[in-house]
Enzyme design. Structure first.
Site, mmCIF file in Angstrom:
data_model
loop_
_atom_site.group_PDB
_atom_site.id
_atom_site.type_symbol
_atom_site.label_atom_id
_atom_site.label_comp_id
_atom_site.label_asym_id
_atom_site.label_seq_id
_atom_site.Cartn_x
_atom_site.Cartn_y
_atom_site.Cartn_z
ATOM 1 N N HIS A 72 -31.454 55.976 7.853
ATOM 2 C CA HIS A 72 -32.366 55.027 7.340
ATOM 3 C C HIS A 72 -32.805 55.509 5.918
ATOM 4 O O HIS A 72 -33.234 56.551 5.714
ATOM 5 C CB HIS A 72 -33.560 54.371 7.938
ATOM 6 C CG HIS A 72 -33.287 53.520 9.295
ATOM 7 N ND1 HIS A 72 -34.199 52.860 9.571
ATOM 8 C CD2 HIS A 72 -32.099 53.234 9.690
ATOM 9 C CE1 HIS A 72 -33.731 52.108 10.672
ATOM 10 N NE2 HIS A 72 -32.326 52.147 10.725
ATOM 11 N N TYR A 201 -43.198 47.563 8.548
ATOM 12 C CA TYR A 201 -44.485 47.668 8.966
ATOM 13 C C TYR A 201 -45.341 46.532 8.313
ATOM 14 O O TYR A 201 -45.163 46.354 7.106
ATOM 15 C CB TYR A 201 -45.022 48.929 8.305
ATOM 16 C CG TYR A 201 -44.539 50.270 9.012
ATOM 17 C CD1 TYR A 201 -45.324 51.156 9.825
ATOM 18 C CD2 TYR A 201 -43.226 50.882 8.528
ATOM 19 C CE1 TYR A 201 -44.981 52.371 10.252
ATOM 20 C CE2 TYR A 201 -42.782 51.935 9.133
ATOM 21 C CZ TYR A 201 -43.550 52.729 9.927
ATOM 22 O OH TYR A 201 -43.182 53.897 10.674
ATOM 23 N N PRO A 295 -48.737 57.343 16.210
ATOM 24 C CA PRO A 295 -47.348 56.973 16.058
ATOM 25 C C PRO A 295 -47.078 56.521 14.688
ATOM 26 O O PRO A 295 -45.859 56.307 14.399
ATOM 27 C CB PRO A 295 -46.897 56.330 17.201
ATOM 28 C CG PRO A 295 -48.083 55.566 17.606
ATOM 29 C CD PRO A 295 -49.157 56.326 17.564
ATOM 30 N N LYS A 299 -44.623 61.162 13.413
ATOM 31 C CA LYS A 299 -44.867 62.769 13.239
ATOM 32 C C LYS A 299 -44.665 63.519 14.329
ATOM 33 O O LYS A 299 -44.843 64.702 14.237
ATOM 34 C CB LYS A 299 -46.172 63.029 12.455
ATOM 35 C CG LYS A 299 -45.906 62.511 10.918
ATOM 36 C CD LYS A 299 -45.112 63.382 9.993
ATOM 37 C CE LYS A 299 -44.395 62.727 8.776
ATOM 38 N NZ LYS A 299 -43.315 61.876 9.056
ATOM 39 N N TYR A 387 -43.086 60.841 4.598
ATOM 40 C CA TYR A 387 -42.238 60.190 5.720
ATOM 41 C C TYR A 387 -40.989 60.787 6.045
ATOM 42 O O TYR A 387 -40.661 61.232 7.287
ATOM 43 C CB TYR A 387 -42.192 58.838 5.285
ATOM 44 C CG TYR A 387 -41.858 57.786 6.491
ATOM 45 C CD1 TYR A 387 -42.833 57.156 7.155
ATOM 46 C CD2 TYR A 387 -40.615 57.724 7.189
ATOM 47 C CE1 TYR A 387 -42.428 56.125 8.171
ATOM 48 C CE2 TYR A 387 -40.238 56.919 8.114
ATOM 49 C CZ TYR A 387 -41.146 56.088 8.755
ATOM 50 O OH TYR A 387 -40.843 55.272 9.907
#
Length: 394
Positions: A72, A201, A295, A299, A387
């Site tokens: 991704h 998100y 979550p 991580k 990220y």
């Protein structure tokens, strides 16, 4: 029985550490309280940072991941009737993430451990760690109905927050920092094509939602719910309807919520926790035994991988040269990265979720932070850097 490194816990942290030490010629014994079927089927994280992918490849665990994993290049943020994509490679110098479930990583590591004939005992429940501050700590454990002992040069606790390894650190020097969030996640696995080819998100007045995936035909989806929620109170149709409302996908080309059979459903509490120090004598903590993150920032697994990568290097140095320099620095080295990940996960969580105690003012602050990510390259780069993962030796 004696071994150089006794590892408590046969999850990804313990199994990867055993693999890294095996590659360096250091003997280990891994004790896992559950049976193999349970370990290979428990659902956990699915996002691998660039550094985690690199470690797995270098350890010889990357073949199936590279065949089946989904690379991704970004994520999409949806808020206030808008959508904004964060492009990772352009903001990080080429770094990406990979969708490959922790379940599959564990299967790959167990298969290699079995092939190498390395000692991996399932159904071996650790009872206590004794002599942590001596040269020969030992693990008392129950296996096949008999209590046994494993003496070690070093013990590594990869046995989670409630495991026995944490208890080997005296309470007089052990500090645990914790935060519990006023919401949980209801997560489902569904036999349905993913909503989009990257994660979404979504911030919504109705609560947070996340559209993720496991494979091109299996979706992993989450809804923010109240703490104490019973999954039975959320029949499948209610879940799909709520995902529709929170993701607000109608009219977006190439983005569609496809309904399918739900194969798994569970409520995940949200909390943050860090235990310091991560080492006492010859006992070391790694993964969830030392820290837990909500979550939202993806991580948990990645921190476990960074812990055992740092620890493996230190144990190799100590084994080959009798130098304890890296072992002595282990806790401080890991905690720098742990706290950075805790901060990032906290920021992602508190920005995207609807807190029941929030006033309209605080909701507007959330939207302002999200808008900043959409209009500022610097802010987006900070998110992308965290990220995709900080360097292992951060």
């Amino acid at each position: 029985m004696h071994t150089t490194v006794g590892i408590i816990g046969g999850g990804p942290a313990g199994l990867l550490l055993a693999r890294l030490l095996h590659n360096a010629g250091i003997d280990t014994v891994t004790l896992e309280s559950r049976d193999r079927a349970h370990v290979e089927n428990r659902q956990r994280a699915g996002i691998l940072e660039q550094g985690t992918v690199d470690v797995l490849r270098s350890a010889g665990v990357g073949d199936r991941m590279d065949r089946e994993g989904l690379v991704h290049d970004g994520i999409e943020l949806r808020f206030d009737g808008r959508s904004h994509r964060v492009d990772f490679p352009s903001l990080t110098g080429g770094r990406t993430v990979m969708v490959y479930a922790q379940t599959e990583v564990v299967k790959d590591l167990i298969a290699l451990r079995s092939k190498d004939a390395g000692p991996l005992l399932f159904g071996a429940r650790a009872l206590a760690v004794e002599g942590a501050d001596t040269d020969r700590p030992l693990i008392r454990y129950l296996h096949e109905g008999r209590e046994q002992t494993l003496s070690c040069d070093y013990v590594v606790g990869c046995d989670g927050f409630h495991g026995v390894a944490r208890q080997a650190i005296p309470t007089s020097i052990r500090t645990t920092y914790e935060r519990t969030y006023p919401y949980s996640w209801l997560g489902i696995l569904a036999e349905a094509a993913p909503v989009y080819d990257e994660l979404i998100y979504a911030h919504s007045p109705r609560g947070f939602a996340l559209a993720s995936m496991r494979t091109p035909t299996v979706s992993r989806l989450y809804l923010q719910v109240d703490n104490g929620t019973d999954p039975a109170d959320w029949p499948d149709e209610r879940i799909w309807d709520e995902l529709d409302a929170r993701l607000a996908l109608s009219g977006d080309a190439g983005v569609q919520l496809t309904r399918g059979a739900v194969s798994g459903k569970a409520v995940l509490p949200m909390r943050s926790s860090v235990t310091e120090p991560m080492r006492y004598g010859r006992v070391f903590l790694a993964g969830d035994a030392a820290h837990i993150v909500p979550p939202t920032g993806a991580k948990g697994l990645n921190l476990a991988v960074s812990d055992v990568t740092v620890l493996a290097r230190a144990l190799v140095q100590a084994h080959g040269s009798d130098s304890a320099e890296l072992l002595d620095a282990y806790s401080d080295t890991c905690l720098r990265r742990v706290w950075r990940a805790e901060q990032f996960s906290y920021e992602m969580t508190t920005t995207l979720h609807h807190d029941p105690a929030h006033s309209p003012f605080e909701t507007r602050l959330q939207l302002s932070r999200l808008d900043r990510l959409a209009v500022s390259g610097h802010a987006a780069a900070e998110l992308a850097e965290n990220y995709t993962g900080l360097p292992i030796d951060y």
